[in-house]
Write an enzyme that holds these catalytic residues in place. Structure first.
Site, PDB file in Angstrom:
ATOM      1  N   HIS A  18       2.637 -10.978   2.103  1.00  0.00           N
ATOM      2  CA  HIS A  18       2.675  -9.522   2.172  1.00  0.00           C
ATOM      3  C   HIS A  18       3.858  -9.002   1.370  1.00  0.00           C
ATOM      4  O   HIS A  18       4.890  -9.667   1.257  1.00  0.00           O
ATOM      5  CB  HIS A  18       2.792  -9.064   3.629  1.00  0.00           C
ATOM      6  CG  HIS A  18       1.513  -9.225   4.380  1.00  0.00           C
ATOM      7  ND1 HIS A  18       0.353  -8.633   3.968  1.00  0.00           N
ATOM      8  CD2 HIS A  18       1.212  -9.907   5.510  1.00  0.00           C
ATOM      9  CE1 HIS A  18      -0.608  -8.943   4.826  1.00  0.00           C
ATOM     10  NE2 HIS A  18      -0.121  -9.721   5.754  1.00  0.00           N
ATOM     11  N   LYS A  56       0.929   1.137  13.965  1.00  0.00           N
ATOM     12  CA  LYS A  56       0.795   2.326  13.120  1.00  0.00           C
ATOM     13  C   LYS A  56      -0.224   3.291  13.717  1.00  0.00           C
ATOM     14  O   LYS A  56      -0.087   4.512  13.598  1.00  0.00           O
ATOM     15  CB  LYS A  56       0.375   1.910  11.711  1.00  0.00           C
ATOM     16  CG  LYS A  56       0.186   3.067  10.732  1.00  0.00           C
ATOM     17  CD  LYS A  56       0.094   2.570   9.297  1.00  0.00           C
ATOM     18  CE  LYS A  56      -1.179   1.815   9.037  1.00  0.00           C
ATOM     19  NZ  LYS A  56      -2.344   2.714   8.864  1.00  0.00           N
TER      20      LYS A  56
END
Length: 906
Positions: free
Chosen positions: A135, A572
């Site tokens: 990532h 999130k």
């Protein structure tokens, strides 16, 4: 603070080592830039004073930023070394056993009444698989990481040897050279790394770090076992590595079939090269002489069998070391490894055969009266063969469920189907279609049918995976991970695609997939219904047949199925309390579904490097898992900068993996009794979570929130940072849902909001205090004993301590819409104050007493970070007004420096 003596010693060593290293670094800087005042500025950043930093204008700002970034890197290295050295000192005091390490956890299990035999059985069935991902959160260049490793090793050298005056002078010169290299190396990547560079990074860890870590890990386990039980230790619990690099295609257009197959080839070549090198070294050391009755019968038989298998060419290996049968056996093993590499007759079919040979050799050395040689020389190679096999690391393949839907649409179009809008079908229509199609072995297309788009990408990949599996076996292939799993059809559709590639085979139980399909549940809504989806998935005939086929193929006692849980997107989506609670409940329900179907569920925890993405202390994380959910198997992602923090240095990597391995064994035994009745305050806590979710969604759904986020954080700079090959957005739309969780967290941390780690908690606890005061007191009373809750709130507190309202206000000044700025900041600052007060009211003592190390890390970095934040805001204003390459490079340098200062990105 009246700290205990070991802590005072730790702080003293920490400060002394850093001061000494910083002095040498500042000497290097002064020699290179004597007129810029950079060295004096850096020294001032770490002085214990509240006065302002001396700053001689902006001419030297770039050099100051780079120097400060390196100073933070040096501080991080010193902290890592200090922690390891203090841990070693504690191990020297035999009565001190650190929770999470083998000596503590084995003793703890023994103290709880578990006997040696039951612990051996658990160890034999336990497994851990860290999964390295790429990532975009590693802000450091690979070259800089190598310089860091060299400096760490020099600190370690200073700890472990004495120097004469001349030797000390040579050491100091080497240290200066290492610091000069770091100072003169560019900090930022001039080009975004491609997949190839990420593959090289993974291979670097596999080839140069993990083999030595496995050896030390096994040696430490042997010592801890002998210390606890006084008996010969069993084999280390099953450890393996996996990676997504080269296999993760979710939103990554550059991961092609060629890239994936190339990665599989390089992993296999790397594993065989490692084993050949380690066996060659063993052949040099294992020089035992023996003839006749001195040679154990099992070894004589294995020598004869192996020589016959290899054929006449074995004669040279046997003739080379007459009278040294143990070495002769290693020579024959080397010949078989070479034939395995060359696909020649006489090679090994599977790594298990090599392990069996090494086990015979190890036993034969012990039987010959040399047990220390067996455990010191042979056993480490056996452990490496078990861990790495002929595949080094399993390669997972991840793809988004929506991509698979479009792939099916492409197949339908190629086959001339009357309806090709598969992504738009209802769930009922998809399931009815899948039920019909999966009863037939007939694919939609033939080998020569021309495909395009998602259909071509998916089918070509799966066909290539089938060829690899048939050629080399299943060990190197991980599962097909389906991100954004939102329905049962999302998990059955990959079976249809597998049929197209020949990966669906007939078994006595019906059609089965040669590669397992793994759901990834990521959002709050998906977590809420994941058990229903999973239940239908396990009940489906093709899943049952697949799990039975895989159980028989892999020699497992019961069917096993992996489920991945996403910590980042759920946070999130709903904030930290809703995310953690949703994950906790999901694990409970998924484990129950597995038990109902007679399936062992292996949880794959998709944790990141920050609290907003699931990070937290390993032993506390394991303690917080729902009782009955850990059944001996665990996978966990190691993402971005976490890889270099945890694995760059052998000792640090060993302690990290030891905590994970020992923790899996201990927690599995504690969970063996199965689930426990729900906590009596569970219903009350659910109400608190609901309040938190409401407060969080109210913020992120406020008109203008995304505009505020994009203006008040350096997200625009991060999107241009060259720190990962994958785009920061899934589709390119400027929405919260489309933004990947990693740059979301990274941006908030850069601006010192750290919002994903705490927002909504204050409103929820304040509601509890106001509306349910008795409930608040009950929560406060049980907090020390409710492992899940104390883990979550401990992490929330860490995010609060990292956040800085003054810096929040500074970054908010970048928002040009005054009304929007005032509205958002009022909500954020008030919630921050509420959350600090709420957390303080719940814990029995202030953080100064409970976490002095953490506060010290923040305190030591405060002055330098404050300067960097002001510099970053200044550069953001300039870049947004008139973008140019020089300003962007300077801006990215501040991003790196702040990441170094906080020891975190995303």
């Amino acid at each position: 603070m009246n700290a205990p003596a070991p802590l005072r010693d730790e702080f003293a060593k920490w400060s002394a080592d850093f001061d000494a290293l910083l002095d040498v670094f500042c000497e290097v800087v002064e020699e290179h830039r004597p007129a810029a005042g950079v060295a004096g500025f850096v020294r001032g950043c770490f002085e214990a004073t509240d006065g302002p930093l001396s700053d001689d204008g902006r001419d030297g700002a770039l050099a100051r930023c780079q120097a400060l970034s390196i100073a933070f890197q040096l501080l991080n290295i010193v902290e890592e070394n200090t922690a390891n050295q203090m841990r070693r000192r504690a191990e020297g005091r035999r009565h001190e056993r650190e929770p999470g390490l083998w000596r503590h956890d084995l003793g703890d299990l023994q103290g709880r009444g578990h006997d040696e035999a039951s612990i051996r059985r658990t160890i034999a069935n336990a497994s851990l698989e860290p999964v390295l991902t790429a990532h975009p959160t590693e802000a450091k260049r690979a070259t800089v990481l190598e310089h860091h490793r060299a400096l760490y090793l020099m600190l370690l050298e200073r700890e472990t040897r004495s120097f004469t005056e001349i030797e000390l002078g040579i050491y100091r010169r080497r240290l200066r050279a290492a610091l000069q290299r770091l100072w003169r190396t560019g900090e930022i990547l001039l080009e975004r790394p491609d997949v190839e560079s990420e593959i090289r990074t993974v291979l670097h860890y596999m080839e140069t770090v993990f083999p030595d870590v496995v050896e030390l890990l096994d040696l430490r386990f042997q010592e801890a076992w002998s210390d606890t039980f006084g008996s010969p230790p069993p084999a280390l619990p099953r450890l393996g590595f996996a990676t997504w690099v080269g296999g993760d295609r979710d939103g990554h257009p550059f991961v092609t079939t060629a890239v994936t197959m190339g990665m599989l080839t390089r992993l296999r070549a790397g594993a065989l090269a490692l084993l050949h090198a380690r066996l060659s070294a063993l052949a040099v050391r294992i020089s035992l002489a023996g003839n006749g009755d001195d040679v154990p019968a099992a070894l004589r038989r294995r020598l004869d069998e192996t020589a016959a298998l290899i054929g006449p060419e074995s004669g040279a290996a046997l003739a080379r070391n007459r009278g040294e049968p143990w070495r002769q056996m290693v020579n024959l093993i080397l010949m078989r490894i070479a034939r395995t590499r060359d696909h020649a007759a006489g090679g090994y079919e599977a790594a298990a055969e090599l392990v069996a040979d090494l086990e015979v050799l190890e036993a034969a050395v012990s039987e010959a009266g040399a047990p220390d040689i067996a455990t010191t020389d042979v056993r480490p190679v056996t452990a490496q063969a078990r861990v790495f096999g002929f595949h080094f690391a399993r390669l997972d393949v991840r793809q988004n469920s929506a991509f698979h839907d479009r792939a099916v649409a492409g197949l339908l179009a190629a086959a001339g189907h009357r309806r090709t809008d598969y992504p738009d079908w209802s769930e009922a229509e998809k399931l009815a279609f899948l039920e019909r199609e999966l009863t037939s072995p007939r694919p939609f297309t033939g080998d020569h049918t021309s495909l395009s788009g998602e259909a071509e990408a998916t089918v070509s990949l799966l066909r290539a995976l089938r060829r690899h599996l048939l050629a080399h076996g299943p060990d190197g292939l991980g599962p097909l991970v389906i991100s954004m799993t939102r329905s049962v059809s999302d998990l059955l559709t990959p079976y249809l695609l597998a049929r197209e590639a020949g990966l669906l085979i007939e078994t006595p139980q019906g059609p089965a997939s040669m590669i397992p399909v793994v759901p990834l549940f990521e959002t709050i809504a998906d977590l809420a219904r994941c058990d229903t989806i999973f239940d239908a998935f396990l009940a489906h005939p093709i899943t049952r047949a697949t799990l039975t086929y895989l159980r028989l193929r892999d020699g497992k006692a019961v069917p096993e199925c992996t489920v991945m849980l996403g910590y980042s997107d759920s946070n999130k989506d709903g904030g930290i309390l809703a995310s953690h609670w949703g994950l906790h409940l999901a694990e409970e329900r998924l484990a129950a579904v597995g038990r109902a179907h007679g399936v062992r569920v292996e949880f794959f925890h998709g944790r990141g490097g920050t609290i907003g993405r699931g990070a937290g202390p390993t032993h506390a994380f394991l303690d917080a898992l729902p009782p009955g959910s850990l059944t001996g198997r665990m996978r966990v992602t190691e993402q971005g900068e976490v890889i270099s923090q945890q694995y760059a240095n052998r000792v640090t990597a060993t302690f990290h993996l030891e905590r994970l391995l020992a923790g899996v064994v201990r927690t599995t035994m504690l969970h063996a009794a199965g689930p426990v009745p729900p906590h009596p305050l569970r219903g009350l806590w659910q109400e608190v979570v609901d309040e938190s979710f409401t407060a969080y969604r109210r913020l992120v759904e406020t008109d203008g929130f995304i505009d505020f986020f994009r203006a008040a954080t350096p997200i625009d700079a991060i999107e241009q940072a060259r720190i990962g090959s994958r785009p920061s957005r899934r589709t390119g739309r400027a929405t919260l849902a489309d933004l990947r969780a990693i740059p979301w967290v990274f941006s908030w941390s850069q601006a010192r909001f750290h919002l994903p780690g705490w927002y909504g908690v204050g409103s929820a606890i304040a509601w509890l205090q106001r509306e349910r005061p008795d409930g608040f007191e009950q929560i406060r009373t049980v907090l020390p004993r409710w492992r899940f809750l104390v883990y979550v709130l401990h992490n929330v507190e860490a995010s609060l301590l990292m956040a800085n309202p003054a810096m929040m206000t500074l970054y908010a000044s970048l928002v040009e819409d005054e009304a929007l700025r005032d509205t958002m900041m009022a909500s954020i600052v008030e919630e921050h104050e509420r959350t600090r007060a709420a957390v303080a009211a719940l814990f029995p003592a202030p953080p100064e007493e409970r976490r002095p190390r953490f506060l010290r890390t923040i305190e030591m970095r405060a002055r330098g970070l404050t300067w960097l934040h002001h510099e970053q805001v200044r550069l953001l204003r300039r870049h947004r007004a008139a973008p140019d390459e020089a300003t962007l490079d300077a801006l990215l340098l501040t991003v790196n420096a702040i990441a170094m200062g906080q020891k975190t990105t995303g």
